[in-house]
Design an enzyme around this catalytic site. Structure first.
Site, short mmCIF file in Angstrom:
data_model
loop_
_atom_site.label_atom_id
_atom_site.label_comp_id
_atom_site.label_asym_id
_atom_site.label_seq_id
_atom_site.Cartn_x
_atom_site.Cartn_y
_atom_site.Cartn_z
N ASP A 1 2.27 1.91 3.41
CA ASP A 1 3.25 1.06 4.10
C ASP A 1 4.65 1.31 3.54
O ASP A 1 5.62 1.23 4.26
CB ASP A 1 3.05 -0.48 4.01
CG ASP A 1 1.80 -1.01 3.39
OD1 ASP A 1 0.75 -0.74 3.94
OD2 ASP A 1 1.91 -1.72 2.37
N HIS B 1 0.88 -1.17 0.00
CA HIS B 1 0.00 0.00 0.00
C HIS B 1 0.92 1.22 0.00
O HIS B 1 2.00 1.18 0.61
CB HIS B 1 -0.83 0.11 1.28
CG HIS B 1 -1.75 -1.03 1.55
ND1 HIS B 1 -1.34 -2.18 2.17
CD2 HIS B 1 -3.08 -1.18 1.32
CE1 HIS B 1 -2.38 -3.00 2.30
NE2 HIS B 1 -3.45 -2.42 1.80
N ASP C 1 -0.82 -12.46 2.08
CA ASP C 1 -1.44 -11.41 2.90
C ASP C 1 -1.70 -12.04 4.26
O ASP C 1 -2.82 -12.36 4.63
CB ASP C 1 -2.74 -10.93 2.23
CG ASP C 1 -3.29 -9.69 2.91
OD1 ASP C 1 -2.73 -9.29 3.96
OD2 ASP C 1 -4.28 -9.13 2.42
N HIS D 1 -11.12 -13.96 3.55
CA HIS D 1 -12.30 -13.16 3.20
C HIS D 1 -13.42 -14.08 2.72
O HIS D 1 -14.60 -13.83 2.99
CB HIS D 1 -11.98 -12.14 2.11
CG HIS D 1 -10.98 -11.10 2.52
ND1 HIS D 1 -10.61 -10.06 1.71
CD2 HIS D 1 -10.27 -10.94 3.66
CE1 HIS D 1 -9.72 -9.31 2.32
NE2 HIS D 1 -9.48 -9.82 3.51
N ASP E 1 -4.88 -13.64 -2.52
CA ASP E 1 -4.25 -13.31 -1.25
C ASP E 1 -4.27 -14.58 -0.41
O ASP E 1 -5.32 -14.98 0.12
CB ASP E 1 -4.96 -12.15 -0.54
CG ASP E 1 -4.37 -10.80 -0.95
OD1 ASP E 1 -3.51 -10.77 -1.85
OD2 ASP E 1 -4.78 -9.78 -0.36
N ASP F 1 -10.83 -11.78 10.48
CA ASP F 1 -9.79 -11.92 9.47
C ASP F 1 -8.45 -12.08 10.19
O ASP F 1 -7.71 -11.12 10.38
CB ASP F 1 -9.80 -10.63 8.63
CG ASP F 1 -9.09 -10.77 7.30
OD1 ASP F 1 -8.74 -11.90 6.92
OD2 ASP F 1 -8.89 -9.74 6.63
N GLU G 1 -10.77 -6.85 -4.57
CA GLU G 1 -10.59 -7.89 -3.55
C GLU G 1 -11.83 -7.93 -2.65
O GLU G 1 -11.98 -7.08 -1.77
CB GLU G 1 -9.33 -7.57 -2.72
CG GLU G 1 -9.02 -8.62 -1.69
CD GLU G 1 -7.74 -8.30 -0.92
OE1 GLU G 1 -6.76 -7.80 -1.52
OE2 GLU G 1 -7.71 -8.56 0.30
N ASP H 1 -5.85 -13.61 9.21
CA ASP H 1 -4.72 -13.51 8.28
C ASP H 1 -3.55 -14.41 8.67
O ASP H 1 -2.40 -13.96 8.73
CB ASP H 1 -4.20 -12.05 8.21
CG ASP H 1 -5.10 -11.15 7.39
OD1 ASP H 1 -5.92 -11.66 6.62
OD2 ASP H 1 -4.96 -9.91 7.52
N GLU I 1 -9.10 -13.56 -1.49
CA GLU I 1 -8.38 -13.86 -0.24
C GLU I 1 -9.11 -14.97 0.51
O GLU I 1 -10.32 -14.89 0.75
CB GLU I 1 -8.29 -12.59 0.62
CG GLU I 1 -7.54 -12.84 1.93
CD GLU I 1 -7.10 -11.57 2.62
OE1 GLU I 1 -6.62 -10.65 1.94
OE2 GLU I 1 -7.24 -11.51 3.86
C1 XLS Z 1 -7.61 -6.59 4.36
C2 XLS Z 1 -7.15 -6.77 2.99
C3 XLS Z 1 -6.02 -5.87 2.54
C4 XLS Z 1 -5.89 -5.90 1.04
C5 XLS Z 1 -5.12 -4.78 0.46
O1 XLS Z 1 -8.37 -7.36 4.89
O2 XLS Z 1 -6.84 -8.12 2.82
O3 XLS Z 1 -4.82 -6.22 3.16
O4 XLS Z 1 -5.32 -7.10 0.61
O5 XLS Z 1 -5.64 -3.55 0.77
NI NI Z 2 -5.86 -8.99 1.20
NI NI Z 3 -7.71 -9.49 4.52
#
Ligand code: XLS
Ligand code: NI
Ligand code: NI
Length: 437
Positions: A105, A102, A340, A272, A297, A308, A233, A310, A269
């Site tokens: 970041d 991003h 991700d 998600h 992702d 989430d 996404e 992750d 993702e």
């Molecule tokens: C958040 C998202 C984010 C996207 C990019 O849940 O996964 O990280 O991948 O903005």
């Molecule tokens: Ni993501």
């Molecule tokens: Ni995410």
């Protein structure tokens, strides 16, 4: 130059399934050819800048326990420069060709928009140099339209047009940055493009705002000659209660409704998908069959937790299912498998970043090997063809071709006998998959 991962002396090597070295690949052998392509070409792994370098291990109950050496600098811009060095060192040592970021970041937000723009430009110029030196590449860039409090009510879908304008200006610069770095895709994740309550929301207009915003991005890509793939996404919620890009099917409908269909593919993702009440496999397949599976992702949730989380992928059944879909659609094209994913709060060492990525790469590599065997043996597909064989001719073929009508079908059914039923053989097929795994 400072070394940020001194424990890793040489790039992580492939040592084969028998290896017990936690800092070696057991399955990911990047030049091994499977179904006509190398593993690296199939898998196109990417490191996520935000989690890997910017993650601090925070949660809603406490501050972050990680102490990353690249954060030891006097100014935010110096930290960004060091973080960039850490990124290229990490990717080189891990043996991953791509990264994703991003805008916020990779470079710090300044006191004004202009200062943020300068910071970004400064770091992107450095990144461009580093990419040239190392041959490493950008899978995708994106704009962070969710962290700063100005975006508390969204970017594209903000009730304040001036905030949406700010978001649009930010996207313009993030697209410029992505183009400068030859990014192969550009991602839109609408974390705050949604609502908390309909009591204060003009739902109709917010959806129109989002569409207008995406149309502006499409126009700008044309204008600057950005040829990377645009990706949306999907995610159902978090941070908003309801996100407009709920899941793949919702996004496909949205794109059709607003004449955006040709310009976007999906970045799916895993976590998600499960938040939306689907499996990862389901979302991949819905996107793939629409010709819209652009990138992934790669992460996972936790069955005991409803958010989430992750986490790094570790489930061989999930990665096998994913790789079957990806291989069967002929690969991800310009997309890839972007981790991700974040190490857990207690995984405070730099080495934990290596363990996490190595394990995730191996579980996808192994999924690829297994998926290729299942596909080439054809047993699953043979069963599926047989199960649908009645659609090849007669009434089935007539219905599919649009030649049948209810009245003639009724007459035929009335004259015929009760159709037979047959087993779906679910357990048999689950056992079959287990034979390969
Ligand atoms: C958040 C998202 C984010 C996207 C990019 O849940 O996964 O990280 O991948 O903005
Ligand atoms: Ni993501
Ligand atoms: Ni995410």
């Amino acid at each position: 130059m400072t070394e940020y991962f001194p424990e890793i002396k040489a790039p992580i090597a492939y040592e084969g399934p028998e290896s017990t070295n936690p800092l070696a690949f057991r399955y990911y052998d990047k030049d091994r050819v499977i179904a006509g392509k190398t593993m690296a070409e199939h898998l196109r792994f990417a490191v996520a800048y935000w989690h890997t370098y910017k993650g601090e291990g925070t949660d809603v109950f406490g501050a972050g326990p990680y102490d990353r050496p690249w954060n030891h600098a006097a100014t935010p811009l110096e930290i960004a420069e060091k973080t960039l060095d850490a990124n290229f060192e990490f990717m080189t040592k891990l043996g991953v060709d791509y990264y994703c970021f991003h805008d916020r970041d990779i470079a710090p937000e300044g006191a004004t928009f202009a200062e943020s723009a300068d910071n970004l430009k400064h770091i992107i110029d450095l990144a461009e140099k580093k990419q040239k030196e190392t041959g490493l590449k950008l899978l995708w860039g994106t704009a962070n339209l969710f962290s700063n409090p100005r975006y508390m009510s969204g970017g594209a879908t903000n009730p304040n047009a001036n905030i949406t304008a700010y978001a649009a200006a930010q996207v313009k610069l993030a697209m410029d940055a992505t183009k400068q770095l030859d990014g192969e895709n550009y991602v839109f994740w609408g974390g705050r493009e949604g609502y908390e309550t309909l009591l204060n929301t003009n739902l109709k207009q917010e959806r129109e705002q989002l569409a207008a915003f995406l149309h502006m991005a499409v126009g700008y890509a044309k204008k600057i000659g950005f040829t990377g793939q645009f990706l949306i996404e999907p995610k159902p919620c978090e941070p908003t209660k309801h996100q407009y890009d709920r899941d793949v099917a919702t996004v496909l409908g949205f794109l059709r409704e607003f004449d955006l269909y040709d310009y976007f593919k999906m970045n799916i993702e895993a976590n998600h998908a499960t938040l939306a009440g689907h499996t990862f496999e389901h979302e991949l397949l819905i996107a793939s069959q629409a010709g819209k599976l652009g990138s992934v992702d790669a992460n996972r949730g936790d069955v005991m937790l409803g958010w989430d989380t992750d986490q790094f992928p570790s489930d061989i059944y999930e990665t096998t299912a994913a790789m079957m879909i990806i291989v069967q659609q002929g690969g991800l094209g310009s997309g890839g498998l972007n981790f991700d994913a974040k190490v857990r709060r207690q995984s405070i060492d730099q080495l934990d970043l290596f363990y996490a990525h190595i394990g995730a790469m191996d579980v996808f590599a192994r999924g690829l090997i297994i998926a290729d065997k299942i596909i080439s043996d054809g047993a699953l597909e043979a069963n599926r063809i047989e199960r649908y064989s009645s659609w090849q001719s007669g009434v089935g073929a007539d219905i599919l071709a649009g030649r049948a009508d209810l009245a003639s079908i009724e007459a035929a059914v009335r004259a015929g006998s009760e159709p037979s039923i047959r087993s779906g053989r679910q357990e048999y097929l689950e056992n079959l998959i287990n034979r390969y795994i």
